[in-house]
Write a protein that holds these residues in place. Sequence first.
Motif, short mmCIF file in Angstrom:
data_model
loop_
_atom_site.label_atom_id
_atom_site.label_comp_id
_atom_site.label_asym_id
_atom_site.label_seq_id
_atom_site.Cartn_x
_atom_site.Cartn_y
_atom_site.Cartn_z
N UNK A 1 0.83 -1.21 0.00
CA UNK A 1 0.00 0.00 0.00
C UNK A 1 0.86 1.26 0.00
N UNK A 2 2.02 1.20 0.65
CA UNK A 2 2.87 2.39 0.75
C UNK A 2 3.47 2.78 -0.59
N UNK A 3 3.70 1.81 -1.46
CA UNK A 3 4.20 2.11 -2.80
C UNK A 3 5.66 2.49 -2.86
N UNK A 4 6.43 2.23 -1.79
CA UNK A 4 7.86 2.52 -1.79
C UNK A 4 8.64 1.36 -2.41
N UNK A 5 9.86 1.60 -2.90
CA UNK A 5 10.70 0.50 -3.36
C UNK A 5 10.85 -0.55 -2.26
N UNK A 6 10.62 -1.82 -2.62
CA UNK A 6 10.66 -2.89 -1.62
C UNK A 6 11.32 -4.12 -2.22
N UNK A 7 12.22 -4.73 -1.46
CA UNK A 7 12.89 -5.97 -1.86
C UNK A 7 12.68 -6.99 -0.75
N UNK A 8 12.29 -8.20 -1.14
CA UNK A 8 12.01 -9.26 -0.18
C UNK A 8 13.22 -10.18 -0.06
N UNK A 9 13.65 -10.42 1.16
CA UNK A 9 14.69 -11.40 1.43
C UNK A 9 14.03 -12.74 1.66
N UNK A 10 13.97 -13.56 0.62
CA UNK A 10 13.16 -14.75 0.65
C UNK A 10 11.78 -14.42 0.13
N UNK A 11 11.24 -15.29 -0.70
CA UNK A 11 9.93 -15.02 -1.29
C UNK A 11 8.80 -15.25 -0.29
N UNK A 12 7.78 -14.40 -0.30
CA UNK A 12 6.61 -14.66 0.54
C UNK A 12 5.91 -15.95 0.08
N UNK A 13 5.09 -16.48 0.96
CA UNK A 13 4.44 -17.76 0.66
C UNK A 13 3.31 -17.62 -0.36
N UNK A 14 2.60 -16.49 -0.33
CA UNK A 14 1.35 -16.40 -1.10
C UNK A 14 1.40 -15.50 -2.33
N UNK A 15 2.50 -14.85 -2.61
CA UNK A 15 2.56 -14.08 -3.85
C UNK A 15 4.02 -13.89 -4.25
N UNK A 16 4.24 -13.58 -5.51
CA UNK A 16 5.58 -13.37 -6.02
C UNK A 16 5.81 -11.87 -6.20
N UNK A 17 6.67 -11.27 -5.39
CA UNK A 17 6.90 -9.82 -5.51
C UNK A 17 7.73 -9.50 -6.75
N UNK A 18 7.76 -8.22 -7.08
CA UNK A 18 8.54 -7.81 -8.25
C UNK A 18 10.03 -7.99 -8.02
N UNK A 19 10.49 -7.70 -6.80
CA UNK A 19 11.91 -7.81 -6.50
C UNK A 19 12.11 -8.65 -5.25
N UNK A 20 12.96 -9.66 -5.36
CA UNK A 20 13.30 -10.49 -4.21
C UNK A 20 14.69 -11.09 -4.43
#
Length: 337
Positions: A148-167
């Motif tokens: 919701x915040x819309x800031x640049x975000x990178x995931x360390x490890x993929x979340x379980x329920x969706x694939x983020x743009x950057x991880x």
Amino acid sequence: MEAGTTRRQPTLDEVAARAGVSRSAASRVLNKAPHVSRATRDAVERAIKELGYLPNRTARALATQQTGIVALAISHDDPELFADPFFGQVIVGVSAALEDTDLHLLLCLASSGRGRSRLTNLLNTRGVDGIMLMALRGDDPLTHIVRRAGLPAVYGGRPLHFKPQWYVDSDNLGGGRLATEHLISLGRTRIVTVTGEMSTEVGAARYRGYREAMIVAGLSPYGMAEGDFTEASGAAAMRTLLDDHPDLNAVFAASDNMAAGALRVLSEAGRSVPADVAVVGFDDLGIAERTDPPLTTVHQSVQSLGKEMTRVLIEVIAGRETASLILPTRLVLRGSA
């Protein structure tokens, strides 16, 4: 200088050259880092004054309203978490990637309602330029706050329920398969597994690797007990597995900490490792060399995880093209299997 022309701002490289120090040393002075000699600090400050250097973070803030701060948010509320060797190594990697930048790191524990509220306020007020997230569980509220915040975000490890743009992630499925295939190659067929939390992608992926290796070898998955990546949970899971499957002859534990707990329980139960029970862990942290016997494990570069996650975030903040990354894993043979 002619009227109407703009004087070019000196660069950090020019400051370092004038001071006779490396660029990273000049950056440490600017960021007020500890362990910088007085001579280096004096030389850099003198060069800044002589050249009229404007630190990049100040220029960036004036031009783009950026803060010069990035956050590492961990879906956990126990400050003792940072004593865990895994997260300690992640932070070392993050710090190394920030060394030659003007960005500062803010650590956030954000699993409780209060922690999430603080993080929401931080993001909504644009208190950071970007965020890295780790240790997400299930449909974690943190993912919704960050999206919701819309800031640049990178995931360390993929979340379980969706694939983020950057991880940035490690090959957890392949590593779980490697560990189990090694145990099978030793002639072990009654192989149980101590999984990580199955509400996390890392726990689920390592378990899938175990299952795939067993099924491909014509074996049925023999038994599993869930832990939470801690030594205590590994010990508890091992007791359960010994009760349920007393004839087990191999264990794949989805973290070195859990493997250490499993080894302790096996010793208490009078089971010899590896003669009676072979054990393989995952991570290749320092504890793997200190167990008795030393632990055969799947190596992932935890420092690289932190470093690459930060590198990708820096590229996203700068508006440059970048891509997600999966880091390789490999087997490290020691005495336990």
